[in-house]
Enzyme design. Structure first.
Site, PDB file in Angstrom:
ATOM      1  N   GLY A  72      24.899  -5.454  84.870  1.00  0.00           N
ATOM      2  CA  GLY A  72      25.588  -6.238  85.751  1.00  0.00           C
ATOM      3  C   GLY A  72      26.019  -7.696  85.093  1.00  0.00           C
ATOM      4  N   GLY A  91      26.897 -11.644  86.257  1.00  0.00           N
ATOM      5  CA  GLY A  91      27.073 -12.776  87.173  1.00  0.00           C
ATOM      6  C   GLY A  91      27.846 -14.090  86.608  1.00  0.00           C
ATOM      7  N   GLY A  92      27.478 -15.123  87.106  1.00  0.00           N
ATOM      8  CA  GLY A  92      28.426 -16.299  86.929  1.00  0.00           C
ATOM      9  C   GLY A  92      27.885 -17.050  85.629  1.00  0.00           C
ATOM     10  CG  MET A  93      24.687 -18.883  82.732  1.00  0.00           C
ATOM     11  SD  MET A  93      22.957 -19.902  83.251  1.00  0.00           S
ATOM     12  CE  MET A  93      21.923 -18.539  83.347  1.00  0.00           C
ATOM     13  CB  VAL A 148      21.801  -8.012  82.741  1.00  0.00           C
ATOM     14  CG1 VAL A 148      20.708  -7.340  82.426  1.00  0.00           C
ATOM     15  CG2 VAL A 148      21.547  -9.454  83.059  1.00  0.00           C
ATOM     16  CE  LYS A 156      20.977 -14.357  82.963  1.00  0.00           C
ATOM     17  NZ  LYS A 156      20.434 -14.625  84.048  1.00  0.00           N
ATOM     18  CG  ASP A 206      20.025 -17.329  93.261  1.00  0.00           C
ATOM     19  OD1 ASP A 206      20.411 -17.393  94.339  1.00  0.00           O
ATOM     20  OD2 ASP A 206      20.586 -16.732  92.428  1.00  0.00           O
TER      21      ASP A 206
END
Length: 431
Positions: free
Chosen positions: A17, A19-21, A24, A39, A135
């Site tokens: 996956g 994400g914004g940062m 992974v 990651k 989060d």
């Protein structure tokens, strides 16, 4: 030339996956011969976003290193490879609460409380270590096939003794599960994590998003979060939710942060519920969900896209992945990722991946094995033919995975199909 190893040790296998940062990947630790999650930092955005992302990335590694608890994903290693920081963590099997709800509707209160109890214990350990997650949402929780509830993705974590890392105009988190005080920009405390826990319990108990599925606009979500808030469970008649559990969820999801109990107190309340002790049923539900995902993956895999470039490295799976952080979709290969894997695989490295997948089956890593075998079977069927021994061997081991996951009828059908093609091939060879 051999495959490049991240940090001289980790071979990337597939993209899980993005994400914004960070992104992974599933990877192989060649030093210890085990599967891990890696990651990697992806800096994007404005002129200051790179340094901000790096500080958050470093903080995530520090936060995970502080916490030693079975309910928090384990961190094994960290480093920098060609200027890109990375964190190495355990690779989790199982599914998330959202996938359970999507596949089976609202969870029985006993199972929702069991998952909530595991989340609460993890948060209590994090808070004791001076870490705020900030989060907490269903996609950051995994329930393993052994029934272990694990909190992950500490990318927005804050250490108690450090100042917050902020960006002007940035809303960090997911409004469906963000505490109203966090949205208003107030200094967060442990209460924000307890709000996220309450919102997750709301989803599990009702099968609906806390602030409504009709609110697709962030502005509407924010207005609801800081305005009327999450509907009260205690006012839902005939829901079958025990009053004590409904009242707890309402308290956690309330607008007043100072009225939310601490994680240790919530743990005591959940543990004291007569419904909150059903590990066996939780394991059975997770196993059922994993089985259904595997059957769907084997029988309805993403189609190969001929428009994908033909020369791509299996170990480096680049390219954008649709950003659906809150979609109730199981953590499986995206269509685009699988297509890239297919286009980069040759008959020779397909056989190598097949051997690797068989080892996963023998070790009991059935979810990962199904994904890899599906990719191998598709490539071999296309490049070598549906009756080629490598294709049939991959399908045979797919059937073994299904059988071990409890999908007996589907496994038997696949075994029969492989046997029929094998006999037909033998007949042609003898002609």
């Amino acid at each position: 030339m051999g495959e490049e190893l991240l940090g001289g040790r980790y071979r990337l296998v597939r993209l899980i996956g993005r994400g914004g940062m960070g992104a992974v990947h599933e990877a192989v630790d060649t030093g210890l011969d085990r599967r891990v999650a890696v990651k990697r930092l992806l800096a994007a955005g404005g002129p200051d976003s790179g340094s901000t992302a790096l500080r958050r990335f470093q903080r995530e590694a520090q936060a995970l290193a502080r916490i030693s608890h079975p309910g928090v994903v384990h961190v094994y290693d960290s480093g920098v490879h060609e200027g890109t920081p990375y964190i190495v963590m355990e690779l989790l099997d199982g599914v998330g609460p959202a996938a359970l709800v999507e596949g089976h509707g609202p969870l029985p209160p006993a199972l929702a409380a069991e998952i909530g109890l595991g989340m609460c214990r993890a948060l209590a350990a994090a808070h004791t270590a001076g870490v705020l997650h900030r989060d907490v949402k269903p996609t950051n929780v995994t329930v393993t096939r052994a029934g272990r509830v694990v909190l992950q993705d500490f990318g927005l974590a804050r250490l108690a003794e450090e100042q917050a890392i902020t960006q002007a105009g940035a809303l960090l988190g997911t409004p469906q599960y963000m505490a109203p005080e966090l949205i208003r920009g107030e200094l967060p405390g442990p209460e924000v994590d307890l709000y996220g826990l309450g919102a997750c319990l709301y989803l599990m108990l009702t099968g609906t998003l806390p602030l409504g599925a009709d609110a697709v606009d962030v502005g509407v979500l924010v207005e609801r979060a800081v305005g009327p808030g999450i509907p009260r469970l205690a006012e839902r008649h005939g829901s079958g939710i025990p009053h004590a559990l409904a009242h707890l969820v309402d308290t956690l999801c309330g607008q007043e942060a100072d009225r939310r109990p601490a994680a240790a107190d919530v743990e005591g309340l959940l543990a004291g519920l007569p419904t909150a002790d059903d590990q066996r049923a939780l394991r059975e539900l997770v196993a059922r969900c994993v089985r259904e995902q595997a059957v769907e993956f084997v029988y309805s895999p993403p189609a190969q896209d001929s428009s994908v470039p033909e020369v791509l490295d299996w170990a480096a799976i680049p390219g954008p992945v649709p950003a659906t952080p809150d979609a109730h979709r199981p953590l499986t290969l995206s269509d685009g990722t699988l297509q890239m894997m297919l286009s980069g695989m040759t008959a020779d490295n397909a056989r190598s991946r097949q051997r690797e997948a068989v080892n996963l089956v023998l070790r009991g890593d059935l979810q990962e094995a199904v994904r890899m075998l599906t990719a191998v079977a598709q490539v071999c069927a296309s490049a070598l033919g549906p009756d080629h021994p490598t294709t049939l061997t991959s399908q045979y081991w797919q059937a073994v995975c299904l059988a071990r996951l409890g999908a007996g009828a589907e496994a038997l059908e696949l075994f029969s199909r492989v046997n029929t093609r094998t006999e037909q091939r033998r007949g042609r060879d003898h002609d």
